[in-house]
Design an enzyme around this catalytic site. Structure first.
Site, short mmCIF file in Angstrom:
data_model
loop_
_atom_site.label_atom_id
_atom_site.label_comp_id
_atom_site.label_asym_id
_atom_site.label_seq_id
_atom_site.Cartn_x
_atom_site.Cartn_y
_atom_site.Cartn_z
N GLU A 39 -3.12 -8.84 2.95
CA GLU A 39 -3.71 -9.43 4.15
C GLU A 39 -5.23 -9.37 4.14
O GLU A 39 -5.89 -10.05 4.93
CB GLU A 39 -3.15 -8.75 5.40
CG GLU A 39 -3.72 -7.38 5.73
CD GLU A 39 -3.16 -6.25 4.89
OE1 GLU A 39 -3.54 -5.08 5.14
OE2 GLU A 39 -2.33 -6.51 3.97
N CYS A 81 0.84 -1.20 0.00
CA CYS A 81 0.00 0.00 0.00
C CYS A 81 0.88 1.25 0.00
O CYS A 81 1.65 1.45 -0.92
CB CYS A 81 -0.98 -0.03 1.17
SG CYS A 81 -2.33 1.19 1.01
N HIS A 85 -3.92 -4.56 -0.49
CA HIS A 85 -3.62 -5.14 0.82
C HIS A 85 -3.66 -6.66 0.72
O HIS A 85 -4.75 -7.24 0.67
CB HIS A 85 -4.64 -4.67 1.86
CG HIS A 85 -4.48 -3.23 2.24
ND1 HIS A 85 -3.71 -2.84 3.32
CD2 HIS A 85 -4.97 -2.10 1.69
CE1 HIS A 85 -3.74 -1.52 3.42
NE2 HIS A 85 -4.50 -1.05 2.44
#
Length: 214
Positions: free
Chosen positions: A192, A87, A190
């Site tokens: 995750e 990011c 992202h």
């Protein structure tokens, strides 16, 4: 499609303490893949890690100011292990951002970061799931991924297309979604929060093949 890569067992991952709010979730994603992730600003720990991740959420000026305050800009320049920016962390890998009136960045990758252009009906920040378009499928960071898969984005600024672009996404403008050059890699989305796509990208980053040039 490239063969998915296996993570390097027990890889030690240094999560650079860049002040982002997504760091805990990145650490959990790494731990789920069988590697150890530690949040650190300690130069020795960063330099001795098997992998280094530069996470971040927020503004480029604040991110660079924190890295300078902690003395980590030069430390990151000395890292010889693979580095992954996530990011804002990916944006910081480039040379310059127009955010906050203009900010000089780390300069690991050639190119500039610009605000998503204003288009009637286009929401900024770009927030949510969007489609990846892979341009360099031979890159080890993209092994096991394919065009048309979706990842989760939250950002208002984008890295322009350039020599380091491995995959793109379009939101008003086409921009770099995944980048790489030598030991330096980045994902605007992202991982995750990106389900199987994100887990695969992180597993690829932890794999021995990430040492190869994209």
């Amino acid at each position: 499609m490239s063969t998915p890569q296996r993570p390097e067992p027990g890889a030690r991952v240094a999560l650079v303490d860049s002040g982002g709010t997504n760091i805990a979730s990145v650490a959990h994603a790494i731990e789920r893949l069988g590697s150890h992730a530690s949040l650190t600003a300690d130069p020795d720990e960063i330099l001795s890690a098997d992998r280094v991740i530069l996470p971040g959420v927020g503004a480029a000026a604040a991110g660079m100011a924190r890295l300078r305050e902690l003395g980590l800009v030069e430390v990151l320049r000395e890292v010889t292990a693979p580095v992954l920016g996530v990011c804002l962390g990916m944006q910081l890998l480039f040379e310059h951002s127009e955010e906050d009136g203009g900010v000089d960045l780390l300069g690991f990758l050639p190119g500039r970061v610009r605000r998503i252009p204003a288009v009637p009906g286009l929401r900024v920040p770009h927030m949510g799931w969007n489609i990846l378009d892979l341009h360099r499928t031979q890159a080890p960071l993209l092994a096991g991924l394919s065009s048309g898969q979706r990842a989760y984005f939250v950002h208002s600024y984008v890295a322009e297309l350039g020599e380091a672009t491995l995959a793109t996404t379009t939101h008003g403008v086409e921009f770099s979604a995944v980048v790489g050059d030598g030991r330096v890699w980045g994902a605007q989305f992202h991982p995750e929060k990106s389900a199987d796509v994100g887990a695969r990208l992180l597993a690829n980053f932890l794999s021995p093949s990430i040492q190869e040039t994209p």
